[in-house]
Scaffold this active site. Structure first.
Site, PDB file in Angstrom:
ATOM      1  N   TYR A  10     -53.529  27.662 -67.984  1.00 41.67           N
ATOM      2  CA  TYR A  10     -53.139  28.508 -69.116  1.00 41.67           C
ATOM      3  C   TYR A  10     -54.189  28.466 -70.228  1.00 41.67           C
ATOM      4  CZ  TYR A  10     -48.420  29.410 -67.411  1.00 41.67           C
ATOM      5  OH  TYR A  10     -47.341  29.844 -66.689  1.00 41.67           O
ATOM      6  N   ARG A  14     -26.357   1.716 -86.649  1.00 41.86           N
ATOM      7  CA  ARG A  14     -26.182   2.888 -85.797  1.00 41.86           C
ATOM      8  C   ARG A  14     -24.692   2.969 -85.534  1.00 41.86           C
ATOM      9  NH1 ARG A  14     -29.734   2.849 -80.377  1.00 41.86           N
ATOM     10  NH2 ARG A  14     -28.051   1.431 -79.824  1.00 41.86           N
ATOM     11  N   HIS A  44     -25.915  -5.047 -81.010  1.00 47.16           N
ATOM     12  CA  HIS A  44     -27.234  -4.727 -80.462  1.00 47.16           C
ATOM     13  C   HIS A  44     -28.301  -5.220 -81.438  1.00 47.16           C
ATOM     14  CE1 HIS A  44     -29.782  -2.769 -77.544  1.00 47.16           C
ATOM     15  NE2 HIS A  44     -30.435  -2.132 -78.499  1.00 47.16           N
ATOM     16  N   ARG A  95     -27.290  -7.603 -71.120  1.00 50.15           N
ATOM     17  CA  ARG A  95     -27.383  -6.201 -70.716  1.00 50.15           C
ATOM     18  C   ARG A  95     -28.855  -5.884 -70.402  1.00 50.15           C
ATOM     19  NH1 ARG A  95     -24.766  -6.235 -75.706  1.00 50.15           N
ATOM     20  NH2 ARG A  95     -26.564  -5.190 -76.645  1.00 50.15           N
ATOM     21  N   ASP A  97     -44.531  23.542 -63.491  1.00 50.97           N
ATOM     22  CA  ASP A  97     -44.310  23.086 -62.121  1.00 50.97           C
ATOM     23  C   ASP A  97     -45.559  22.546 -61.436  1.00 50.97           C
ATOM     24  OD1 ASP A  97     -41.598  24.233 -62.231  1.00 50.97           O
ATOM     25  OD2 ASP A  97     -42.680  26.142 -62.183  1.00 50.97           O
ATOM     26  N   LYS A 109     -27.629   3.480 -67.533  1.00 50.79           N
ATOM     27  CA  LYS A 109     -27.459   4.726 -68.275  1.00 50.79           C
ATOM     28  C   LYS A 109     -28.689   5.605 -68.077  1.00 50.79           C
ATOM     29  CE  LYS A 109     -29.305   2.798 -72.594  1.00 50.79           C
ATOM     30  NZ  LYS A 109     -29.088   2.593 -74.033  1.00 50.79           N
TER      31      LYS A 109
END
Length: 702
Positions: free
Chosen positions: A593, A460, A488, A547, A643, A366
């Site tokens: 900055y 949850r 879980h 998992r 960036d 995921k």
């Protein structure tokens, strides 16, 4: 892809180029026609498919990751080479009175202006066919299509003698030969080898170097036997297609991948130039032989003729190596992620060795595989035999299916009824989080496999473990088939008495709930409770799946974590960025900055082409974070920008533009881990990695 393990592909370009020249010169003809047939009509047939496969190796993964837009630069490059080659050889055809306007379309689309230039239209047409097929048919459908096209081409080539025995089929091929001279073209020949190159690049060898080369030897033997059989029975119209050629080439690619050789980009340009120029060199050698009266030596002596053509081709190709254009807009000129396939394979082996008996590894991919790249990681795992994956959303699961991932794909998060068609179409297993959720899914009228999520203390998502009525109601749903049940563990990572007590309580609740389901006549399916920290701290807990997420990627969430199992896991991901400029500052000058960095002495700051838009946390500004350059750590200077970021490199005066900085990974003897960077950012490695952005190209290293 600059791993030393890809150097074998570059090195084999030399023998491949020599074999192509051999096909067109017959180096053993004056010595032994039988030996020449073995060399040029059987063994040398590996050469051109090799070049197709290398194109597929590097191009197709980019197209599948970035879309069809990634195909355009490649097509443009090949079109330019094809145009230059056509301009070079059409004057020869005109001089030899072999040019025809009526045959021009057929030549440009299929056969090529000169006998060797069929490669370029075949590459263009084959690449378009494979890319469109992958987009609309998926990997399995594309494999079936390419194999079918190859077999069809086979009957018009090496096995044409069989076709002649079937009149309707014979007439079909004769009609096709009005459109092109050979089935050796972009429709029938090139697609399969392009796809084989992609598969070889995405699937690291499962066996050691010795077994890979034994496999190649067996494939080569089969190819020779088949070629001699075709010759003996006089079956061939041409002789480019063999049944043994694809598996033999695949074994060769896997064998080359096991060689630890440095990449040689110069050989790529050199071999390409030889391919284009060698027919012209054949004409030059023969012309010189005729003018000088040396035909008996330079032409009739086939081995001397071959050596002269090779020498002249190699010489004329040298300028193309020296003038090779180096890309200036590659993603490697900015910032990128390197994925170590070997590390992932190692982690899989280590973790599997600690799984309870009868337990299967479920790879959690995921959040783009925790920032690593879901498709890349899933393909590597699938190549190692993993057939169960977990994602957060239906869209993530669909992405894996489109990339050809098979097996169970469990959607851990909530999916509303609007996603049921996608779940059904992609054969995804959906988590059911409540009785109401089950009713919504069931009401859509599509058959789904589901896993029940039990809330045993996480509070949850999930059905309360002691809500027997809700659990029973789900089994009454006509369109939902329960194939698994899981929970879980909220505190599996805590090695405190309180944490251990909470975990044991959750496990007890889960066992009670699943036992009650069985007693009520309901099958809970595959049971799973373990995640990475569950396995590392409670390895004795048995279940159907573990998992594995963060541990699979060779990380712990924080450097201070010390689970019961201390496994030798290797980090899979390295994050690197290019130094694009180095600025000298005088005392009192500011940079960045808000003038947030002020030089208190003469100093130098390096500008790195990576920022918070790439997912690197801005809170690592002001020297909180650091990077590695030249094997040494340097602090971040001032504020991290969107960036770019600045690094104070005053202590090492030889830092230059073009140098590579490491934000996660190893540089020499120094290493920065994701857990260390996460700790400095006040978070955990899971979040830090998952936030790494999509504009960072994921580069797979063997």
């Amino acid at each position: 892809m600059t791993s030393t393990r890809l150097g074998g592909l570059d090195d084999f370009r030399v023998p491949a180029a020599l074999l192509v020249i051999a096909i067109h010169t017959g180096p053993l003809l004056s010595i032994s026609p039988a030996a020449n047939y073995l060399l040029t009509d059987i063994l040398a047939r590996l050469a051109v498919p090799f070049f197709f496969a290398v194109s597929g190796w590097f191009l197709l993964p980019r197209v599948q990751q970035q879309g069809m837009a990634a195909l355009l630069p490649f097509l443009k490059k090949i079109l330019i080479l094809y145009s230059i080659s056509a301009c070079l050889y059409y004057p020869v055809k005109i001089y030899n009175h072999t040019f025809s306007w009526t045959s021009l379309p057929r030549e440009l689309i299929f056969d090529g202006p000169f006998y060797h230039l069929w490669y370029f239209p075949a590459l263009l047409l084959g690449t378009l066919l494979v890319c469109l097929s992958l987009r609309y048919l998926g990997r399995r459908g594309t494999a079936v299509l390419c194999a079918a096209l190859y077999l069809f081409g086979l009957l018009g080539d090496s096995y044409y003698g069989l076709t002649q025995a079937i009149p309707p089929l014979h007439r079909l091929y004769e009609a096709l030969f009005q459109c092109f001279d050979y089935t050796r073209n972009g429709l029938f020949f090139a697609p399969l080898f392009l796809l084989l190159g992609d598969r070889a690049g995405q699937n690291p060898p499962r066996h050691g170097r010795q077994r890979c080369w034994i496999g190649f030897g067996l494939g080569l033997t089969a190819l020779i036997v088949e070629g001699l059989t075709v010759k003996y029975f006089n079956l061939a119209r041409f002789d480019a297609f063999y049944l043994a050629l694809p598996p033999c080439l695949y074994a060769l690619l896997q064998g080359l991948r096991t060689l630890e050789l440095p990449p040689r980009p110069g050989l790529r340009a050199w071999s390409g130039a030889i391919y284009i120029l060698h027919p012209m060199c054949i004409l030059l050698v023969r012309g010189f032989a005729k003018m000088s009266g040396q035909t008996a030596l330079l032409v009739d002596q086939s081995l001397v003729h071959y050596a002269a053509v090779v020498g002249l081709s190699a010489l004329l190709a040298l300028p193309f190596v020296l003038l090779r254009r180096r890309p200036s807009t590659s993603a490697r000129s900015r910032a990128w992620i390197e994925l170590d396939a070997g590390a992932l394979q190692h982690n899989l082996a280590v973790l599997r060795d600690r799984l309870p008996a009868g337990c299967t590894l479920m790879a959690v991919v995921k959040a783009n595989a925790y920032g690593h790249g879901a498709v890349e990681i899933a393909r590597l795992c699938a190549a190692e035999g993993v057939d169960a994956f977990a994602v957060a959303t239906a869209q993530e699961g669909a992405q894996l299916r489109r990339a050809g991932i098979r097996g169970t794909i469990l959607v851990l998060g909530y999916s509303g009824p609007e996603l049921v068609p996608l779940l059904a179409r992609c054969r995804l297993t959906q988590t059911v989080v409540s009785a109401e959720h089950a009713r919504l899914l069931d009401g859509c009228g599509r058959r789904l496999q589901v896993h029940l999520k039990l809330d045993t203390g996480m509070h949850r998502l999930g059905i309360p473990w002691d809500d027997a009525a809700s659990l029973a109601s789900i089994y009454a749903c006509q369109n939902l088939k329960v194939t698994g049940t899981f929970t879980h563990l909220a505190r599996a990572g805590q090695r405190t008495l309180e944490g251990e007590h909470a975990t044991e309580k959750q496990l007890a609740c889960f066992r009670t709930a699943t036992e009650r389901l069985r007693c009520a006549g309901f099958d809970p399916g595959a049971l799973h409770v373990q995640s990475s920290y569950g396995l590392l701290n409670y390895p004795e807990v048995t279940c159907a799946y573990v998992r594995l997420g963060i541990a699979l990627y060779g990380c712990l969430s924080a450097p201070g974590d010390h689970p019961r199992l201390s496994l030798p896991l290797h980090p899979v991901l390295a994050l690197r960025a290019r130094v694009v400029q180095v600025r000298a500052l005088c005392p009192g000058e500011t940079a960045g900055y808000d003038g947030d960095f002020t030089a208190v002495r003469p100093c130098r700051v390096a500008v790195l082409a990576i920022g918070y838009a790439d997912g690197w946390p801005r809170c690592l500004s002001h020297g909180v974070g650091q990077v590695l350059l030249h094997g040494k750590p340097f602090p971040v200077a001032g504020l991290i920008c969107m960036d770019q970021m600045l690094v104070d490199v005053t202590e090492v005066p030889d830092v230059r533009p073009g140098d590579i900085a490491t934000l996660i990974g190893r540089d020499g003897d120094a290493e920065l881990t994701a857990a260390q960077a996460a700790r400095d950012a006040g978070t955990i490695a899971n979040e830090l990695l998952s936030r790494l952005g999509p504009r960072l190209e994921r580069i797979l290293l063997p």
